[in-house]
Design an enzyme around this catalytic site. Structure first.
Site, PDB file in Angstrom:
ATOM      1  CD1 TRP A 101      -2.275  -2.292   2.099  1.00 47.62           C
ATOM      2  CD2 TRP A 101      -3.245  -1.235  -0.088  1.00 47.62           C
ATOM      3  NE1 TRP A 101      -3.054  -2.705   1.052  1.00 47.62           N
ATOM      4  CE2 TRP A 101      -3.808  -2.403  -0.138  1.00 47.62           C
ATOM      5  CE3 TRP A 101      -3.314  -0.533  -0.856  1.00 47.62           C
ATOM      6  CZ2 TRP A 101      -5.031  -2.794  -1.239  1.00 47.62           C
ATOM      7  CZ3 TRP A 101      -4.705  -0.954  -1.908  1.00 47.62           C
ATOM      8  CH2 TRP A 101      -5.268  -1.890  -1.376  1.00 47.62           C
ATOM      9  CG  ASP A 170      -3.055   4.222   4.076  1.00 49.62           C
ATOM     10  OD1 ASP A 170      -4.387   3.958   4.998  1.00 49.62           O
ATOM     11  OD2 ASP A 170      -3.396   3.373   3.320  1.00 49.62           O
ATOM     12  CE  LYS A 194      -8.070  -2.772   4.158  1.00 49.49           C
ATOM     13  NZ  LYS A 194      -8.627  -3.775   3.911  1.00 49.49           N
TER      14      LYS A 194
END
Length: 359
Positions: A101, A170, A194
């Site tokens: 990511w 993030d 999530k």
């Protein structure tokens, strides 16, 4: 009987939240219509919107200086919006490349401005995180990190001190799972699917001083400042996703808040890691122990054949979503807030039995 859903995202939601969504789907609190068809300008939705922001502020202990913004497009859109808003011309940003990511965030930032990679975990195949002596550029526009790598199973336990340089993170896969030193961050962002709710909405928490840097030349939707000024109502927000997020945050608060989520996360991950470490090599986790994620536990068995057998037998016992990321293979147990402790203990017990029968 509900299955134990170890999927990385969209992920498990608390059962009480799903039940309330079911009960209010057609007629929301006697209003004669569903929130799915409710105007985002109505009082009916306004209450949901503002309570969600308030809960977010309360649970993370946000000071008034940090503004909460709801956005569509998930965390991936933020990979572009962050440099568009804050990568000042004539400056570079510092980026920590800790896994898949972080690499995506790097790729988009490079298309917008100058980037300096201050750490790249490629040499260790993304199994380690930066040490405390990593040097960050004091003139950087900002420093960007990924707090938890969902695919690689790494997680920051302590965060860097970047001085006067804004720290941006993030936190898509571990937000709301552990108390945060919020004062260290100028921006936190996260996709909801999530730990916060269903897919369809992202949350950005941005310090008001950083918001002052948003360039007026940006088109409206891409400008964080406009979303902040309009209380995330510049355009139609993802109403229903925000409603479910509100219910999830209410549930987190009722369980004992972020501190309780952190305690349970340690128990759940600890049960799985103990089976890995005590298996005599039958299970292996490539991540250095001090960087292991409590949200996404990755592990392998001695062969791909045993991986497949493990996954098949686990699914037969109503444990799903354990297959590793498609480009990585192996197994991955995602232990987000809504995964009950019983689920992690059930998986740990199965791991012990499987190793005994196949080792």
């Amino acid at each position: 009987m509900r299955k134990f859903n170890f999927s990385a995202g969209p992920a498990v939601l608390p059962l009480p939240v799903l039940e309330e969504v079911r009960d209010t789907l057609v007629d929301y609190r006697g209003n004669g219509l569903s929130l799915l068809e409710c105007s985002h300008r109505s009082k009916m939705y306004e209450d949901v919107h503002n309570e969600t922001i308030s809960l977010f502020q309360e649970l993370l202990g946000l000071p008034e200086s940090h503004k909460v913004i709801f956005l569509g497009g998930g965390a991936t859109l933020q990979f572009s919006m962050v440099p568009m808003n804050f990568l000042t011309p004539g400056k570079a940003c510092d980026m920590v490349v800790s896994g898949a990511w972080a690499k995506k965030a790097l790729s988009d930032a490079k298309k917008i401005g100058d980037v300096k990679v201050v750490f790249d975990g490629a040499e260790t195949k993304y199994t380690t995180l930066p040490k405390s002596d990593t040097i960050y550029n004091p003139d950087a526009a900002y420093v960007h990190i990924t707090s938890n790598e969902t695919i690689g199973g790494l997680q920051w336990k302590t965060f860097p001190d970047t001085g006067d340089v804004p720290l941006i993170a993030d936190m898509s896969s571990d937000i709301m799972s552990t108390p945060l030193p919020v004062e260290k961050f100028s921006m936190i962002y996260a996709g909801a699917q999530k730990n916060l709710g269903p897919s369809g909405v992202a949350v950005a928490v941005i310090h008001e001083k950083l918001l002052e840097r948003c360039p007026k030349s940006l088109t409206a939707y891409l400008n964080y400042g406009i979303h902040s000024e309009k209380n995330s109502l510049y355009n139609t927000p993802p109403v229903f996703s925000i409603y479910i997020m509100m219910l999830v945050l209410r549930w987190v608060k009722a369980q004992g808040g972020v501190a309780k989520m952190s305690e349970l996360s340690s128990q759940k991950a600890g049960a799985i890691y103990r089976e890995i470490d005590s298996s005599g090599g039958f299970y292996s986790c490539p991540v250095e122990k001090e960087s292991r994620s409590v949200m996404n536990v990755i592990f392998r068995l001695p062969s791909e054949e045993l991986d497949k057998k493990f996954l098949k037998e686990a699914e037969a016992l109503d444990m799903i979503g354990l297959k590793g990321y498609r480009d990585v293979g192996g197994c991955r147990a995602s232990l987000y807030n809504a995964m009950p402790l019983e689920g992690a203990l059930t998986l740990a017990g199965f791991m012990k039995d499987f190793a005994a029968a196949n080792g």
